[in-house]
Scaffold this motif. Structure first.
Motif, PDB file in Angstrom:
ATOM      1  N   ALA A  22       7.586   2.091   1.706  1.00  0.00           N
ATOM      2  CA  ALA A  22       8.938   2.183   2.270  1.00  0.00           C
ATOM      3  C   ALA A  22       8.990   2.959   3.574  1.00  0.00           C
ATOM      4  CB  ALA A  22       9.894   2.806   1.255  1.00  0.00           C
ATOM      5  N   THR A  23       7.990   3.811   3.845  1.00  0.00           N
ATOM      6  CA  THR A  23       8.016   4.635   5.056  1.00  0.00           C
ATOM      7  C   THR A  23       6.766   4.501   5.906  1.00  0.00           C
ATOM      8  OG1 THR A  23       7.175   6.515   3.750  1.00  0.00           O
ATOM      9  CG2 THR A  23       9.564   6.348   4.046  1.00  0.00           C
ATOM     10  N   HIS A  24       5.851   3.578   5.579  1.00  0.00           N
ATOM     11  CA  HIS A  24       4.605   3.419   6.341  1.00  0.00           C
ATOM     12  C   HIS A  24       4.330   1.952   6.651  1.00  0.00           C
ATOM     13  CE1 HIS A  24       4.023   7.397   4.480  1.00  0.00           C
ATOM     14  NE2 HIS A  24       3.246   7.653   5.513  1.00  0.00           N
ATOM     15  N   LEU A  25       3.860   1.689   7.875  1.00  0.00           N
ATOM     16  CA  LEU A  25       3.391   0.369   8.282  1.00  0.00           C
ATOM     17  C   LEU A  25       2.028   0.517   8.941  1.00  0.00           C
ATOM     18  CD1 LEU A  25       6.581  -1.261   9.880  1.00  0.00           C
ATOM     19  CD2 LEU A  25       5.568  -1.813   7.673  1.00  0.00           C
ATOM     20  N   ARG A  83      20.611   4.532   8.969  1.00  0.00           N
ATOM     21  CA  ARG A  83      20.715   4.554   7.510  1.00  0.00           C
ATOM     22  C   ARG A  83      19.888   3.442   6.863  1.00  0.00           C
ATOM     23  NH1 ARG A  83      22.672   8.775   8.922  1.00  0.00           N
ATOM     24  NH2 ARG A  83      24.575   9.753   8.153  1.00  0.00           N
ATOM     25  N   ILE A  84      18.647   3.295   7.292  1.00  0.00           N
ATOM     26  CA  ILE A  84      17.743   2.277   6.754  1.00  0.00           C
ATOM     27  C   ILE A  84      16.764   2.969   5.809  1.00  0.00           C
ATOM     28  CG2 ILE A  84      15.947   0.587   7.317  1.00  0.00           C
ATOM     29  CD1 ILE A  84      17.342   0.216  10.023  1.00  0.00           C
ATOM     30  N   LYS A  85      16.701   2.486   4.561  1.00  0.00           N
ATOM     31  CA  LYS A  85      15.870   3.142   3.547  1.00  0.00           C
ATOM     32  C   LYS A  85      14.425   2.659   3.555  1.00  0.00           C
ATOM     33  CE  LYS A  85      19.706   4.048   0.355  1.00  0.00           C
ATOM     34  NZ  LYS A  85      20.224   3.875  -1.018  1.00  0.00           N
ATOM     35  N   ASN A  86      14.202   1.386   3.926  1.00  0.00           N
ATOM     36  CA  ASN A  86      12.852   0.803   3.877  1.00  0.00           C
ATOM     37  C   ASN A  86      12.427   0.406   5.278  1.00  0.00           C
ATOM     38  OD1 ASN A  86      10.525  -0.844   3.432  1.00  0.00           O
ATOM     39  ND2 ASN A  86      11.233  -1.259   1.350  1.00  0.00           N
ATOM     40  N   ILE A  87      11.288   0.908   5.726  1.00  0.00           N
ATOM     41  CA  ILE A  87      10.835   0.656   7.094  1.00  0.00           C
ATOM     42  C   ILE A  87      10.588  -0.833   7.353  1.00  0.00           C
ATOM     43  CG2 ILE A  87       8.355   0.916   6.631  1.00  0.00           C
ATOM     44  CD1 ILE A  87       8.203   2.499   9.294  1.00  0.00           C
ATOM     45  N   ARG A  88      10.291  -1.609   6.258  1.00  0.00           N
ATOM     46  CA  ARG A  88      10.055  -3.048   6.423  1.00  0.00           C
ATOM     47  C   ARG A  88      11.347  -3.810   6.721  1.00  0.00           C
ATOM     48  NH1 ARG A  88       6.196  -2.815   1.220  1.00  0.00           N
ATOM     49  NH2 ARG A  88       7.777  -1.276   0.764  1.00  0.00           N
ATOM     50  N   HIS A 134       8.100  -8.878   9.620  1.00  0.00           N
ATOM     51  CA  HIS A 134       8.576 -10.247   9.389  1.00  0.00           C
ATOM     52  C   HIS A 134       9.757 -10.322   8.427  1.00  0.00           C
ATOM     53  CE1 HIS A 134       5.880  -9.513   6.003  1.00  0.00           C
ATOM     54  NE2 HIS A 134       6.513 -10.463   5.353  1.00  0.00           N
ATOM     55  N   LYS A 135      10.077  -9.241   7.731  1.00  0.00           N
ATOM     56  CA  LYS A 135      11.187  -9.276   6.772  1.00  0.00           C
ATOM     57  C   LYS A 135      12.519  -8.846   7.394  1.00  0.00           C
ATOM     58  CE  LYS A 135       8.484  -8.552   2.557  1.00  0.00           C
ATOM     59  NZ  LYS A 135       8.325  -7.720   1.349  1.00  0.00           N
ATOM     60  N   VAL A 136      12.517  -8.517   8.670  1.00  0.00           N
ATOM     61  CA  VAL A 136      13.729  -8.022   9.313  1.00  0.00           C
ATOM     62  C   VAL A 136      14.773  -9.133   9.411  1.00  0.00           C
ATOM     63  CG1 VAL A 136      14.685  -7.117  11.466  1.00  0.00           C
ATOM     64  CG2 VAL A 136      12.494  -6.272  10.627  1.00  0.00           C
TER      65      VAL A 136
END
Length: 532
Positions: free
Chosen positions: A397-400, A503-508, A513-515
């Motif tokens: 949730a916080t790393h790419l 206020r975005i909880k998940n970096i993805r 590609h999920k944006v």
């Protein structure tokens, strides 16, 4: 020959194309057939009407979707007028169908026990099935049809003494053609709770003649063509009506991604603080600038393939400043500037490996080297960069594996850790983040080092948003900087502050590609209110 060429071309076209083309042609034929049937039905009298399109489509052996499509098309030119209809009825689930045919689960359990006299739970499950045994046993015990006798289940009633209320309800409903009024609301609620019944609402239409009705549809022309003008056909051709007040389709322009909005604001803030932007247009760097010049040993775990993306072609860099390379090598092998070094054999082939930079500090080291060796000697400077870096990390949730790093450094005489903390706090106050924590950390090229944490109001936890420290003398000395020059530096993720801001909880959901494109279009302008 032309036939053969056409045949070859046909077979080169993907099969999916032919399937889609045939499907499209079929839909056109069905719609035209439905259109002709509707007009024909309405031609019988002025008061003729199709009371309900759904049963009418079944009588005419037409697909209801095709009938609706033809109806909408005819409605545009006022051939017909329509009225919305809504019909609700019940349908049985697979379980409901089974009960209607074989009886409820509790009846099947009782029947099995009556036939056997008594059964253990595994034997009952084997006889009637696990799902039937699970549901039926509970309901039968609740109705006191069966009871437990040690490890067995025994019947307390015979089949003649009980009534299968569930099956009786379903039979009553079936006799009423599954109409909503076939059973009471309470009974329907109980059956739906047991997942044996589903309420379906079917939409259909009533069709009557419109103001422009005709038994045969005449296609109106949409455009005036040269051929019409030449032949004079335009005089008798019926054209579609034009609305000169109708606005065209709204043209959507480009939209800045939330990261770019925050990036622009960060650049503005850092420039206001007197920083100059570093050139970071090279994503590929050599291991020398990315690791060795920062006094990071060649045996460090971060230099393994499971942490860093190495380049296969070209695998190595062409050159580095040779004199500076020798000083860096000496610092690693024997030390200097009060350090004993790492005491290992520094390998040239390792230093020359190409990789996707793991931090923009690779650019910072080059800028400091140029600063130390510029004409006229060293002059204090402030640099920053905001660009993409790459690390072979596990995504969560916080790393790419790739992210944007905001990096800043100040090179001046006799700087201290207090200057570093003050600079970081000043920057974050300008973007409205006041809840900061600093935690002691270890970095190969900074001492002392600190991790920076910011509070995420939605995740309700402290999130690491950066790293900082003072560059070690072992890094600065080979560059040729004066002994009393200190360099304070920090690296901040662009994504983490953006997640907090939007206020975005998940970096993805922010990058990758999920944006959702809608998020990019609707993201508000990035504006940070400085805190005094």
């Amino acid at each position: 020959t032309e036939h053969l060429v056409s045949l070859v071309s046909y077979h080169r076209i993907p099969k999916d194309f032919h399937t889609a083309a045939r499907s499209h042609s079929y839909r056109i034929i069905m719609t035209e057939a439905a259109e002709a049937a509707i007009l024909s039905h309405l031609s019988t009298s002025k008061d003729a009407a199709i009371a309900d399109t759904f049963p009418w489509a079944a009588e005419q052996k037409l697909d209801h979707t095709a009938v609706v499509g033809a109806m909408n098309s005819l409605g545009v030119e006022a051939y017909v007028t329509t009225k919305n209809l809504s019909t609700s009825f019940y349908t049985l689930t697979e379980e409901g169908e089974s009960i209607l045919k074989n009886g409820s689960q509790e009846i099947l359990v009782l029947k099995a026990l009556v036939e056997a006299g008594k059964l253990s739970l595994p034997d009952l499950q084997a006889k009637v099935g696990k799902n039937i045994a699970k549901v039926g046993m509970g309901n039968a015990m609740k109705k006191k049809w069966i009871k437990k006798d040690g490890g067995d289940l025994v019947p307390q009633k015979t089949l003649e003494e009980v009534q299968d209320d569930v099956q009786d309800l379903l039979k009553t409903l079936a006799a009423a053609d599954f109409a909503v009024t076939g059973i009471s609301e309470k009974d329907a609620k109980d059956l739906k709770k047991r997942k044996q019944l589903t309420l379906v609402t079917r939409k259909s239409y009533k069709i009557t003649r419109g103001t422009g009705y005709a038994p045969t549809r005449v296609k109106k022309a949409g455009d005036l063509t040269k051929e019409m003008l030449d032949s004079g056909a335009w005089k008798t051709t019926e054209f579609k009506s034009y609305s000169f007040l109708t606005l065209g389709e709204k043209v959507g322009g480009g939209y800045h991604h939330p990261l770019l909005k925050v990036r622009a604001e960060f650049r503005k803030i850092l420039m206001e603080m007197g920083f100059h932007e570093m050139p970071t247009n090279k994503w590929v760097e050599s291991s020398f600038w990315n690791f060795d010049s920062l006094f990071q040993p060649q045996s460090h775990p971060a230099r393994d393939a499971h942490d860093t993306f190495f380049i296969k072609e070209p695998a190595t860099t062409v050159s580095v400043p040779e004199e500076y390379y020798e000083r860096v090598k000496s610092m690693h092998e024997v030390g200097g500037a009060g350090s004993i070094g790492y005491r290992y054999d520094f390998k040239r082939e390792e230093a020359f490996k190409n990789l996707l930079r793991t931090h923009t500090t690779a650019v910072s080291s080059q800028m400091l080297y140029k600063l130390a060796n510029q004409p006229g000697g060293f002059k204090p400077a402030r640099y920053f960069s905001i660009d993409r870096v790459f690390r072979n990390e596990t995504m969560d949730a916080t790393h790419l594996c790739e992210f944007h790093q905001v990096e800043g450094l100040v090179a001046d005489y006799n700087l201290s850790l207090g200057d570093l903390i003050g600079t970081i706090e000043t920057f974050f106050k300008k973007i409205g983040i006041t809840k900061l924590r600093f935690k002691p950390a270890f970095n190969p090229y900074t001492e002392p080092s600190m991790e920076i944490f910011g509070y995420h109001p939605d995740l309700k936890k402290w999130t690491e948003i950066g790293n900082s420290g003072m560059f070690r003398p072992e890094m600065l000395s080979p560059m040729g900087l004066p002994e009393d020059v200190r360099v304070i530096a920090w690296g901040l993720s662009l994504e983490r502050p953006t997640m907090i801001k939007y206020r975005i909880k998940n970096i993805r959901d922010l990058f990758g590609h999920k944006v959702e494109m809608a998020r990019t279009r609707t993201a508000p302008i990035c504006r940070f209110d400085a805190v005094q």
